[in-house]
Design a protein around this motif. Structure first.
Motif, PDB file in Angstrom:
ATOM      1  N   GLU A  60     -21.552 -25.151 -12.818  1.00 58.01           N
ATOM      2  CA  GLU A  60     -21.974 -24.015 -13.653  1.00 58.01           C
ATOM      3  C   GLU A  60     -23.431 -23.660 -13.399  1.00 58.01           C
ATOM      4  OE1 GLU A  60     -21.025 -24.546 -17.841  1.00 58.01           O
ATOM      5  OE2 GLU A  60     -18.939 -24.818 -17.206  1.00 58.01           O
ATOM      6  N   PHE A  61     -24.266 -24.698 -13.304  1.00 55.65           N
ATOM      7  CA  PHE A  61     -25.707 -24.455 -13.155  1.00 55.65           C
ATOM      8  C   PHE A  61     -26.036 -23.819 -11.804  1.00 55.65           C
ATOM      9  CE2 PHE A  61     -30.256 -25.537 -13.318  1.00 55.65           C
ATOM     10  CZ  PHE A  61     -30.522 -25.301 -14.653  1.00 55.65           C
ATOM     11  N   VAL A  62     -25.222 -24.120 -10.815  1.00 57.48           N
ATOM     12  CA  VAL A  62     -25.486 -23.531  -9.498  1.00 57.48           C
ATOM     13  C   VAL A  62     -24.834 -22.138  -9.397  1.00 57.48           C
ATOM     14  CG1 VAL A  62     -23.561 -24.453  -8.124  1.00 57.48           C
ATOM     15  CG2 VAL A  62     -25.829 -24.229  -7.079  1.00 57.48           C
ATOM     16  N   GLY A  63     -24.208 -21.728 -10.483  1.00 59.24           N
ATOM     17  CA  GLY A  63     -23.624 -20.386 -10.526  1.00 59.24           C
ATOM     18  C   GLY A  63     -22.257 -20.292  -9.893  1.00 59.24           C
ATOM     19  N   ARG A  64     -21.599 -21.458  -9.716  1.00 60.68           N
ATOM     20  CA  ARG A  64     -20.263 -21.467  -9.111  1.00 60.68           C
ATOM     21  C   ARG A  64     -19.296 -22.273  -9.988  1.00 60.68           C
ATOM     22  NH1 ARG A  64     -19.730 -21.197  -3.720  1.00 60.68           N
ATOM     23  NH2 ARG A  64     -17.587 -20.916  -4.361  1.00 60.68           N
ATOM     24  N   PRO A  65     -19.119 -21.845 -11.248  1.00 53.38           N
ATOM     25  CA  PRO A  65     -18.244 -22.635 -12.139  1.00 53.38           C
ATOM     26  C   PRO A  65     -16.822 -22.737 -11.598  1.00 53.38           C
ATOM     27  CG  PRO A  65     -18.732 -20.485 -13.098  1.00 53.38           C
ATOM     28  CD  PRO A  65     -19.586 -20.612 -11.878  1.00 53.38           C
ATOM     29  N   PHE A  66     -16.166 -23.834 -11.912  1.00 58.40           N
ATOM     30  CA  PHE A  66     -14.776 -23.997 -11.469  1.00 58.40           C
ATOM     31  C   PHE A  66     -13.865 -23.100 -12.294  1.00 58.40           C
ATOM     32  CE2 PHE A  66     -16.611 -28.228 -10.397  1.00 58.40           C
ATOM     33  CZ  PHE A  66     -16.443 -28.146  -9.026  1.00 58.40           C
ATOM     34  N   SER A  67     -12.897 -22.509 -11.628  1.00 61.81           N
ATOM     35  CA  SER A  67     -11.915 -21.699 -12.353  1.00 61.81           C
ATOM     36  C   SER A  67     -10.870 -22.649 -12.947  1.00 61.81           C
ATOM     37  CB  SER A  67     -11.249 -20.717 -11.400  1.00 61.81           C
ATOM     38  OG  SER A  67     -10.517 -21.447 -10.431  1.00 61.81           O
ATOM     39  N   LEU A  68     -10.102 -22.097 -13.881  1.00 64.05           N
ATOM     40  CA  LEU A  68      -9.033 -22.898 -14.479  1.00 64.05           C
ATOM     41  C   LEU A  68      -8.067 -23.363 -13.391  1.00 64.05           C
ATOM     42  CD1 LEU A  68      -8.510 -23.727 -17.363  1.00 64.05           C
ATOM     43  CD2 LEU A  68      -6.885 -21.832 -17.550  1.00 64.05           C
ATOM     44  N   GLU A  69      -7.818 -22.444 -12.460  1.00 61.66           N
ATOM     45  CA  GLU A  69      -6.892 -22.767 -11.370  1.00 61.66           C
ATOM     46  C   GLU A  69      -7.411 -23.958 -10.555  1.00 61.66           C
ATOM     47  OE1 GLU A  69      -6.264 -19.581  -8.600  1.00 61.66           O
ATOM     48  OE2 GLU A  69      -5.006 -20.888  -7.353  1.00 61.66           O
ATOM     49  N   GLU A  70      -8.723 -23.935 -10.271  1.00 63.59           N
ATOM     50  CA  GLU A  70      -9.298 -25.041  -9.487  1.00 63.59           C
ATOM     51  C   GLU A  70      -9.196 -26.362 -10.244  1.00 63.59           C
ATOM     52  OE1 GLU A  70     -12.867 -23.570  -6.658  1.00 63.59           O
ATOM     53  OE2 GLU A  70     -13.102 -23.012  -8.767  1.00 63.59           O
ATOM     54  N   GLU A  71      -9.358 -26.264 -11.555  1.00 60.28           N
ATOM     55  CA  GLU A  71      -9.251 -27.496 -12.346  1.00 60.28           C
ATOM     56  C   GLU A  71      -7.823 -28.008 -12.327  1.00 60.28           C
ATOM     57  OE1 GLU A  71     -11.169 -27.938 -16.105  1.00 60.28           O
ATOM     58  OE2 GLU A  71     -12.622 -26.375 -15.632  1.00 60.28           O
ATOM     59  N   GLU A  72      -6.885 -27.072 -12.375  1.00 67.24           N
ATOM     60  CA  GLU A  72      -5.482 -27.486 -12.461  1.00 67.24           C
ATOM     61  C   GLU A  72      -4.885 -27.869 -11.108  1.00 67.24           C
ATOM     62  OE1 GLU A  72      -4.417 -24.979 -16.489  1.00 67.24           O
ATOM     63  OE2 GLU A  72      -3.616 -24.261 -14.575  1.00 67.24           O
ATOM     64  N   ASN A  73      -5.379 -27.237 -10.030  1.00 63.29           N
ATOM     65  CA  ASN A  73      -4.748 -27.541  -8.729  1.00 63.29           C
ATOM     66  C   ASN A  73      -5.389 -28.749  -8.014  1.00 63.29           C
ATOM     67  OD1 ASN A  73      -7.083 -26.744  -7.414  1.00 63.29           O
ATOM     68  ND2 ASN A  73      -6.284 -24.751  -6.750  1.00 63.29           N
ATOM     69  N   GLY A  74      -6.282 -29.436  -8.695  1.00 63.55           N
ATOM     70  CA  GLY A  74      -6.803 -30.687  -8.152  1.00 63.55           C
ATOM     71  C   GLY A  74      -8.049 -30.539  -7.294  1.00 63.55           C
ATOM     72  N   SER A  75      -8.589 -29.303  -7.133  1.00 58.62           N
ATOM     73  CA  SER A  75      -9.768 -29.142  -6.250  1.00 58.62           C
ATOM     74  C   SER A  75     -10.986 -29.886  -6.785  1.00 58.62           C
ATOM     75  CB  SER A  75     -10.164 -27.678  -6.113  1.00 58.62           C
ATOM     76  OG  SER A  75      -9.077 -26.875  -5.912  1.00 58.62           O
ATOM     77  N   VAL A  76     -11.142 -29.895  -8.097  1.00 59.44           N
ATOM     78  CA  VAL A  76     -12.320 -30.568  -8.671  1.00 59.44           C
ATOM     79  C   VAL A  76     -12.224 -32.067  -8.393  1.00 59.44           C
ATOM     80  CG1 VAL A  76     -13.690 -30.898 -10.754  1.00 59.44           C
ATOM     81  CG2 VAL A  76     -12.385 -28.789 -10.468  1.00 59.44           C
ATOM     82  N   GLN A  77     -11.023 -32.596  -8.597  1.00 52.70           N
ATOM     83  CA  GLN A  77     -10.822 -34.017  -8.343  1.00 52.70           C
ATOM     84  C   GLN A  77     -10.999 -34.330  -6.854  1.00 52.70           C
ATOM     85  OE1 GLN A  77     -10.590 -36.273 -10.853  1.00 52.70           O
ATOM     86  NE2 GLN A  77     -10.905 -37.681  -9.130  1.00 52.70           N
TER      87      GLN A  77
END
Ligand code: A3P
Length: 291
Positions: free
Chosen positions: A206-223
């Motif tokens: 978020e601070f770098v201005g590139r917050p994760f989308s819900l989709e990214e959270e759900e499709n495992g990209s964050v992990q």
């Protein structure tokens, strides 16, 4: 080490580059800066920021971090840039540029301080920093120098004599600045990141201005990013086990040791720990900062 404007630096690998930065570095509004006192988790945050910022560019199966040292992906301004090494001619790098540095806040060039660029500062408890630093120095010291005892390293550290130190002044400088400029400086703690990696990687994104989308959270990209940048994964990559960081002529494995919170307990005596706690209590008193 030699003293410059109240801080201690290694003459060639540190001070020369910091002076270069002050005189020649031209910031861009799109730059992103990662700053730390040495041995506070710089390598980890470099990997996380690099992965977050480039996540639409690279596939996880062919990601540059799998085959290239993270220190080549994210150059140290005060070590790599000023020599315009093969890694990075700062003028040629495309935006957004991501740079790391150990420069203390009071020495940070105005062009960086006054820019709109975000600064990520990573801090770590002083007992683990000291142990990590001592072990690191033993590995990278020139062979003809005698070994540095933990007792001597401890005394120097307590007196504020450490690369870019004193450690306490370094941390306090950015802590106070982060309170004054909360939308510019995100102050992170290694311990918090270890405890709650998911929460903290989201804060960073978020601070770098590139917050994760819900989709990214759900499709495992964050992990996937967390796993790619995890200590276990990075330490065991061939490039980090056996590769060389060509600029500094250092083996990459020196940056990956234990990767734990509290390893100091295996090295410091009770007296040493108490003295470091007491210095921290005095230095951080009234600042709201504690480890
Ligand atoms: P230890 O020596 O306690 O193991 P820096 O990157 O600022 O030089 O800090 C180095 C410290 O961070 C070392 O601590 C190192 O093992 C740890 N480290 C390196 N990569 C890491 C990662 N991906 N995750 C967590 N810790 C990491």
């Amino acid at each position: 080490l030699c003293q410059y404007q109240g801080f201690w630096f290694q003459p060639l690998v540190g001070l020369e580059g910091i002076m270069w930065m002050q005189q020649h570095f031209i910031s861009r509004p799109t730059d992103v800066y990662l700053i730390s006192s040495p041995k506070s988790g710089t390598t980890w945050l470099k990997a996380l920021l690099f992965s977050i910022m480039n996540r639409t560019r690279y596939d996880f199966s062919t990601h540059p971090l799998l085959t290239t040292s993270v220190h080549e992906c994210v150059p140290f301004m005060d070590l790599d840039l000023f020599k315009t090494t093969p890694i990075a001619d700062p003028e040629v790098l495309s935006s957004p540029r991501l740079f790391a540095t150990h420069i203390p806040f009071t020495l940070l060039p105005d062009s960086i301080k006054n820019s709109s660029s975000p600064i990520f500062y990573i801090s770590r408890n002083p007992k683990d920093v000291l142990v990590s630093l001592w072990q690191f120095m033993m590995k990278v010291k020139p062979k003809d120098l005698p070994p540095l005892s933990l007792e001597d390293a401890f005394e120097m550290f307590c007196e504020g004599i450490s690369p870019c130190g004193s450690y306490w002044d370094h941390v306090l400088g950015y802590w106070k600045a982060s309170l004054e400029f909360p939308s510019k400086i995100l102050f992170l703690k290694y311990e918090d990141m270890k405890e709650e990696p998911l929460l903290n990687i989201k804060r960073v994104a978020e601070f770098v201005g590139r917050p994760f989308s819900l989709e990214e959270e759900e499709n495992g990209s964050v992990q996937e990013i967390l796993t790619l940048c995890s200590f276990e994964k990075m330490k065991n990559l061939e490039v980090n086990k056996n590769g060389f960081y060509r600029v500094r002529n250092t083996k990459n494995d020196v940056f990956f040791r234990e990767g734990k919170v509290g390893d100091w307990e295996n090295h410091l005596t009770n007296e040493m720990a108490k003295r470091l706690d007491e210095i921290s209590r005095q230095k951080f008193q009234g600042s709201g900062l504690m480890f």
